[in-house]
Every structure is written in structure tokens, then in C-alpha cells.
Design an enzyme around this catalytic site. Sequence first.
Site, PDB file in Angstrom:
ATOM      1  N   TYR A  33      -5.719  -2.142  -0.096  1.00  0.00           N
ATOM      2  CA  TYR A  33      -4.746  -1.622  -1.056  1.00  0.00           C
ATOM      3  C   TYR A  33      -3.910  -2.457  -2.102  1.00  0.00           C
ATOM      4  CZ  TYR A  33      -0.305  -2.736   1.399  1.00  0.00           C
ATOM      5  OH  TYR A  33       0.780  -3.369   1.918  1.00  0.00           O
ATOM      6  N   ARG A  52      -6.442  -9.955  -6.827  1.00  0.00           N
ATOM      7  CA  ARG A  52      -6.379 -10.029  -5.083  1.00  0.00           C
ATOM      8  C   ARG A  52      -6.705  -8.978  -4.580  1.00  0.00           C
ATOM      9  NH1 ARG A  52      -0.279  -9.925  -2.841  1.00  0.00           N
ATOM     10  NH2 ARG A  52      -0.339  -7.621  -3.729  1.00  0.00           N
ATOM     11  N   ARG A 100     -18.566   8.661  12.761  1.00  0.00           N
ATOM     12  CA  ARG A 100     -17.659   7.662  13.244  1.00  0.00           C
ATOM     13  C   ARG A 100     -18.456   6.408  13.977  1.00  0.00           C
ATOM     14  NH1 ARG A 100     -14.650   5.939  17.705  1.00  0.00           N
ATOM     15  NH2 ARG A 100     -12.478   5.053  17.214  1.00  0.00           N
ATOM     16  N   LYS A 148      -5.220  -8.015   2.249  1.00  0.00           N
ATOM     17  CA  LYS A 148      -4.302  -6.862   2.066  1.00  0.00           C
ATOM     18  C   LYS A 148      -4.824  -5.554   2.533  1.00  0.00           C
ATOM     19  CE  LYS A 148      -0.689  -5.214  -1.251  1.00  0.00           C
ATOM     20  NZ  LYS A 148       0.422  -5.751  -0.362  1.00  0.00           N
ATOM     21  N   GLU A 180       6.388 -14.313   7.002  1.00  0.00           N
ATOM     22  CA  GLU A 180       6.885 -13.659   5.980  1.00  0.00           C
ATOM     23  C   GLU A 180       7.332 -12.276   6.108  1.00  0.00           C
ATOM     24  OE1 GLU A 180       3.033 -12.416   3.880  1.00  0.00           O
ATOM     25  OE2 GLU A 180       2.051 -12.021   6.003  1.00  0.00           O
ATOM     26  N   LEU A 205       0.079 -13.140   3.374  1.00  0.00           N
ATOM     27  CA  LEU A 205      -0.504 -12.566   2.065  1.00  0.00           C
ATOM     28  C   LEU A 205      -0.185 -13.666   0.818  1.00  0.00           C
ATOM     29  CD1 LEU A 205      -1.942  -9.989   1.190  1.00  0.00           C
ATOM     30  CD2 LEU A 205       0.352  -9.220   0.606  1.00  0.00           C
TER      31      LEU A 205
END
Length: 282
Positions: A33, A52, A100, A148, A180, A205
Site C-alpha cells: 500500500y 516506492r 487459498r 510497505k 521507527e 521503511l
Amino acid sequence: MSRTVYVNGRFLPYEEASIPIMDRGFLFADGIYEVSAVLGGRLVDNEAHLARLDRSLGAIGIRNPHDAAGWTRLQEELIARNGLTEGGVYLQVTRGVAERDFAFPPAGVEPTVVMFTQAKTIANNPLADRGATVVSVEDLRWKRRDIKSVALLAQVLAKQQAAEAGAAEAWMHEDGFVTEGGSSTAFIITEDGRIVTRPLSTAILPGITRRAVLRLAEEAGLTIEERPFSLEEAFAAAEAFFTSASAFVMPVIEIDGRRIGGGQPGPLTRRLRGLYLEMAAA
């Protein structure tokens, strides 16, 4: 008024949007995301966010469904449809829908794309005037934090711990050193004016706002040190702040109940926030 969202090529009312239960983002958190800030109806530093996104998708082997120009057109259309002037645009890409199974699905499965807007006061956030409080929590995440990923359970638990303590953010730490924030990059400023933040690696990140703030600080002739710093060093700092697309530059006035810099936003942090706001509004 209902928000308009975007799902797999269609702009839809929020109430009509859905994805299949076999989507791998839902089943495995198998997705990436990004969140880009919006100020004055315009995207802020969006090219870096899209770069990114492309890097993160590549790192886990998901095909990027759009180039940068295509993403930007979709984002701008969503901003316009929702009349958004300030806030953010969230976008998410998952590996798609398949039966799945832990292994990747067969070739030909299309990625799932979801986008929505959120209105939020960023530039004139009252918290920036009074300063944010932070609590420290153990960093329990996986070892590829530079990606991310939508797998955010550790951050959810950290942010909940902060919320229960009445704090705005959690600073995660590992082996005594701050990594972070739960959704931000952590900075301290030493007594002699050095701006300190952890260097990029798989431990954190690569923050887009972080990058912009470091560039602005360098252009302003300020001293930057990219190195790990401990919680004890943070407690003794002259100033502290965190950066993110939804907070820009946010002063920190307290960590674990210990006042930082007299318990009010410091002058260098205020200067950096001003520089970032000027850049974002340009």
C-alpha cells in the site's frame, strides 16, 4: 455524502464497493500500500510515493498494474470526484483472487487495486502547535520492514498501546535502539543542533517525508547524522519529532512520560515543519 472509491477499474460509491473473500490481501496480507498527502487539492511528493510502491511490489513479485502516469491520473480523478482539498489518497495492490494456498497463484491472476480518499487536517493540525507525546514499544515486526506491506498487525498493536496511554504515536525499539514509529520516521535533535535519524536498511521503511525533510535540512545548511540512536539518547534530546505523509513534521514533547526540550515544540523542529509546508504548497 458518500465517498467515491476505486476498485479494479471502477469508480464506485463506498457502499457498493467490495472484493471477493478469496482475495490474497484479505487472506494473507499479500499486498502493498501507499498513502500520498493532498494539500490544496494537489498531491504532495507523489512521484516518490509511486516509486516506492513500484519498489515494494517488485520486492514481493507483484506486477505493478499501472505506470506512474496512470496511477497519478487515477489519484487525481478520485480527488476530484470527492472534492478533497486536504487529507490523503490511499492505494493498495494485492496479488489478486485465487483459491487459498500459500504459494503464489498460477500466472494470469490479476492484481486487485483499491483506492480511497480520507479528509484530514494536516497543515494546520493543532497537535503540531502543542506537540505530540510518544510511548516506546518493543519492535516485533518481520525483517523486511523496508517493504510497505499491508501486514500491519504489529503496528496496530503498537498504535493501540499508544492510544491507551493517551499518546499520539509509538516509537518501536530493538536491542535498545529506536527503529521507527508505528506509522512514521523517528528523529531527535541533539543539544548542539544535529538532526539524527536511523539510516535506511531492511530495519525501517524508507520514508518519503523523511527523504524530503533530510533534503530540506541539507539545503538549509543543517547538520544531519544518519545513525541509530537509543531510547536513552532520545530521552536526553533537545528536540524530537516524527515525519509521515499524514503528519508532515510533528514535534514530540514527551517520550514515556519524560519531557523533551522543556515540554514544548522546539525551534529547529518548527523550522523544519515550516520548510516542508513551503515545499508542499509550492
